[in-house]
Design an enzyme around this catalytic site. Structure first.
Site, PDB file in Angstrom:
ATOM      1  N   ASP A  25      -5.077 -16.798  43.603  1.00 30.54           N
ATOM      2  CA  ASP A  25      -5.430 -17.781  42.578  1.00 30.54           C
ATOM      3  C   ASP A  25      -6.960 -17.944  42.506  1.00 30.54           C
ATOM      4  OD1 ASP A  25      -5.015 -19.600  40.601  1.00 30.54           O
ATOM      5  OD2 ASP A  25      -4.424 -21.246  41.917  1.00 30.54           O
ATOM      6  N   ARG A  29     -11.433 -19.456  37.397  1.00 25.24           N
ATOM      7  CA  ARG A  29     -12.531 -20.343  37.806  1.00 25.24           C
ATOM      8  C   ARG A  29     -13.741 -19.552  38.296  1.00 25.24           C
ATOM      9  NH1 ARG A  29      -9.115 -23.612  41.741  1.00 25.24           N
ATOM     10  NH2 ARG A  29      -7.605 -22.030  41.119  1.00 25.24           N
ATOM     11  N   ARG A  38     -12.635 -15.018  31.208  1.00 21.89           N
ATOM     12  CA  ARG A  38     -11.603 -15.064  32.271  1.00 21.89           C
ATOM     13  C   ARG A  38     -11.203 -13.665  32.730  1.00 21.89           C
ATOM     14  NH1 ARG A  38      -8.674 -19.408  33.388  1.00 21.89           N
ATOM     15  NH2 ARG A  38      -6.875 -18.108  33.865  1.00 21.89           N
ATOM     16  N   HIS A  42     -10.390 -11.601  36.394  1.00 22.63           N
ATOM     17  CA  HIS A  42      -9.239 -10.777  36.778  1.00 22.63           C
ATOM     18  C   HIS A  42      -9.703  -9.379  37.222  1.00 22.63           C
ATOM     19  CE1 HIS A  42      -6.575 -13.916  35.663  1.00 22.63           C
ATOM     20  NE2 HIS A  42      -6.754 -13.804  34.363  1.00 22.63           N
ATOM     21  N   GLU A  72       5.931 -17.661  34.525  1.00 21.95           N
ATOM     22  CA  GLU A  72       5.234 -18.690  33.750  1.00 21.95           C
ATOM     23  C   GLU A  72       3.963 -18.141  33.082  1.00 21.95           C
ATOM     24  OE1 GLU A  72       6.353 -19.127  36.955  1.00 21.95           O
ATOM     25  OE2 GLU A  72       8.113 -20.292  36.325  1.00 21.95           O
ATOM     26  N   ASN A  73       3.390 -17.077  33.652  1.00 23.28           N
ATOM     27  CA  ASN A  73       2.142 -16.526  33.088  1.00 23.28           C
ATOM     28  C   ASN A  73       2.325 -15.934  31.687  1.00 23.28           C
ATOM     29  OD1 ASN A  73       0.810 -15.350  36.295  1.00 23.28           O
ATOM     30  ND2 ASN A  73       0.483 -17.279  35.224  1.00 23.28           N
ATOM     31  N   TRP A  74       3.599 -15.680  31.288  1.00 25.84           N
ATOM     32  CA  TRP A  74       3.835 -15.199  29.914  1.00 25.84           C
ATOM     33  C   TRP A  74       3.341 -16.210  28.894  1.00 25.84           C
ATOM     34  CZ3 TRP A  74       4.553 -10.303  29.242  1.00 25.84           C
ATOM     35  CH2 TRP A  74       5.303  -9.538  30.146  1.00 25.84           C
ATOM     36  N   ARG A 199       0.206 -25.361  46.757  1.00 23.01           N
ATOM     37  CA  ARG A 199       1.587 -25.223  46.279  1.00 23.01           C
ATOM     38  C   ARG A 199       2.069 -23.796  46.466  1.00 23.01           C
ATOM     39  NH1 ARG A 199      -0.936 -27.759  41.741  1.00 23.01           N
ATOM     40  NH2 ARG A 199      -1.628 -25.896  40.660  1.00 23.01           N
ATOM     41  N   ILE A 200       3.406 -23.646  46.313  1.00 20.21           N
ATOM     42  CA  ILE A 200       4.021 -22.318  46.440  1.00 20.21           C
ATOM     43  C   ILE A 200       4.200 -21.670  45.062  1.00 20.21           C
ATOM     44  CG2 ILE A 200       6.052 -21.060  47.330  1.00 20.21           C
ATOM     45  CD1 ILE A 200       4.510 -22.410  49.562  1.00 20.21           C
ATOM     46  N   SER A 201       4.254 -22.476  44.016  1.00 18.68           N
ATOM     47  CA  SER A 201       4.318 -21.976  42.631  1.00 18.68           C
ATOM     48  C   SER A 201       5.387 -20.910  42.396  1.00 18.68           C
ATOM     49  CB  SER A 201       2.946 -21.444  42.197  1.00 18.68           C
ATOM     50  OG  SER A 201       1.999 -22.473  42.215  1.00 18.68           O
TER      51      SER A 201
HETATM   52  C1  FPP Z   1      -4.469 -16.381  39.083  1.00 15.70           C
HETATM   53  O1  FPP Z   1      -5.764 -16.815  38.778  1.00 15.70           O
HETATM   54  C2  FPP Z   1      -4.387 -14.938  38.949  1.00 15.70           C
HETATM   55  C3  FPP Z   1      -3.554 -14.291  38.102  1.00 15.70           C
HETATM   56  C4  FPP Z   1      -2.605 -14.997  37.215  1.00 15.70           C
HETATM   57  C5  FPP Z   1      -3.575 -12.826  37.951  1.00 15.70           C
HETATM   58  C6  FPP Z   1      -3.811 -12.050  39.213  1.00 15.70           C
HETATM   59  C7  FPP Z   1      -4.286 -10.713  38.828  1.00 15.70           C
HETATM   60  C8  FPP Z   1      -5.181  -9.963  39.505  1.00 15.70           C
HETATM   61  C9  FPP Z   1      -5.695 -10.345  40.819  1.00 15.70           C
HETATM   62  C10 FPP Z   1      -5.724  -8.679  38.974  1.00 15.70           C
HETATM   63  C11 FPP Z   1      -4.763  -7.590  38.682  1.00 15.70           C
HETATM   64  C12 FPP Z   1      -3.712  -7.379  39.716  1.00 15.70           C
HETATM   65  C13 FPP Z   1      -3.436  -6.190  40.284  1.00 15.70           C
HETATM   66  C14 FPP Z   1      -2.287  -6.065  41.220  1.00 15.70           C
HETATM   67  C15 FPP Z   1      -4.229  -4.991  40.043  1.00 15.70           C
HETATM   68  P1  FPP Z   1      -5.978 -17.786  37.546  1.00 15.70           P
HETATM   69  O2  FPP Z   1      -6.236 -16.968  36.351  1.00 15.70           O
HETATM   70  O3  FPP Z   1      -4.813 -18.716  37.428  1.00 15.70           O
HETATM   71  O4  FPP Z   1      -7.265 -18.542  37.999  1.00 15.70           O
HETATM   72  P2  FPP Z   1      -7.651 -20.052  37.686  1.00 15.70           P
HETATM   73  O5  FPP Z   1      -6.637 -20.928  38.378  1.00 15.70           O
HETATM   74  O6  FPP Z   1      -9.008 -20.180  38.302  1.00 15.70           O
HETATM   75  O7  FPP Z   1      -7.660 -20.207  36.202  1.00 15.70           O
END
Ligand code: FPP
Length: 253
Positions: A25, A29, A38, A42, A72-74, A199-201
């Site tokens: 996570d 940020r 953002r 990633h 949920e990310n969808w 959290r475990i989410s």
């Molecule tokens: C959570 O951070 C992260 C994700 C939803 C995506 C994770 C993806 C990667 C690490 C890159 C690609 C993965 C692989 C396996 C190559 P967030 O976007 O929720 O961060 P935030 O809470 O700071 O907004």
């Protein structure tokens, strides 16, 4: 500097977790703090993935499971979802040769049928190529939700009970586990979450029953080797009792 030297002397392979699972996570940020989009967070997160795989491989941690995309990310903006899918395919393209050379089995868990066809194809090639590798298993959770996984396992169990292939008396924890996406992979010993949330989410809900939980404020792109060692050291300092009392654990050690 002194601190680093002191702590690196503890970096032995003794008492390492067999299976580490990570909720990665904080990419968003990390990018925001740097006035970047953002997706750049990633992209840097994908570099941390590479580092984490290398960390586990070089230290003999046999299983690494990464939460890359939840059910949920969808709901995220379409541009972010497609950016993440693209990053994933780029990751497979750029890393799979090295993953294979290092005898790592690439594995995925989650509702793969929801992924775009091109991503599914890429994943299938990577799964086929690495399926006989033995040194380590890298599992990537994609379109994954722990509750959905449990429901799906319960339905499969139901079918087996109805067909008579499984008797109610024979259903126990380990039989149920064999119907989960993680069948054949031992439960995580250590669950790490970066990004400061506690959290475990919906990640590996069944499997983390006895995992040690480790939370860090570090954002995922900043999670480096030193940070990984800190998590390992915290894990080593804990006594895992699995519901027993400490005297029972000491006598069986
Ligand atoms: C959570 O951070 C992260 C994700 C939803 C995506 C994770 C993806 C990667 C690490 C890159 C690609 C993965 C692989 C396996 C190559 P967030 O976007 O929720 O961060 P935030 O809470 O700071 O907004």
């Amino acid at each position: 500097m002194v601190d680093r030297l002191t702590s690196s002397s503890d970096h032995t392979s003794k008492d390492l977790p067999v299976h580490v699972a990570i909720i990665m996570d904080g990419n968003g940020r990390w990018a925001k703090q740097r006035y970047m989009p953002r997706l750049e967070g990633h992209r840097q997160g994908a570099k941390s993935v590479r580092r984490a795989v290398e960390f586990c491989r070089s230290n003999g941690i046999k299983y690494l499971t990464l939460y890359a995309f939840s059910t949920e990310n969808w709901e995220r903006p379409e541009s972010e979802v497609s950016g993440l899918m693209k990053l994933l395919t780029q990751f497979i393209d750029s890393e799979i040769e090295e993953i294979h050379r290092n005898d790592i089995r690439f594995n995925v868990i989650g509702q793969l049928q929801r992924l775009p066809e091109s991503v599914r194809q890429k994943i299938k090639t990577a799964l086929d190529k690495t399926c006989n590798n033995k040194t380590m298993t890298l599992s990537v959770a994609l379109s994954y939700g722990g509750r959905q996984e449990i429901i799906s396992a319960a339905l499969k169990v139901h079918d087996k009970l109805v067909s008579g292939d499984l008797r109610e008396d024979d259903l126990n924890d380990s039989v149920f586990s064999s119907f989960l996406d993680t069948a054949g992979v031992p439960d995580p010993d250590l669950l790490i979450r970066t990004g400061g949330e506690l959290r475990i989410s919906n990640f590996l809900l069944w499997q983390v029953a006895y995992a040690e939980l480790y939370f860090t404020d570090l954002l995922w792109p900043s999670f480096d080797e030193d940070a990984f060692w800190k998590a390992i050291e915290a894990y080593r300092s804990r006594q895992r009792r699995f519901g027993k009392i400490s005297e029972q654990i000491q006598s069986s050690a």
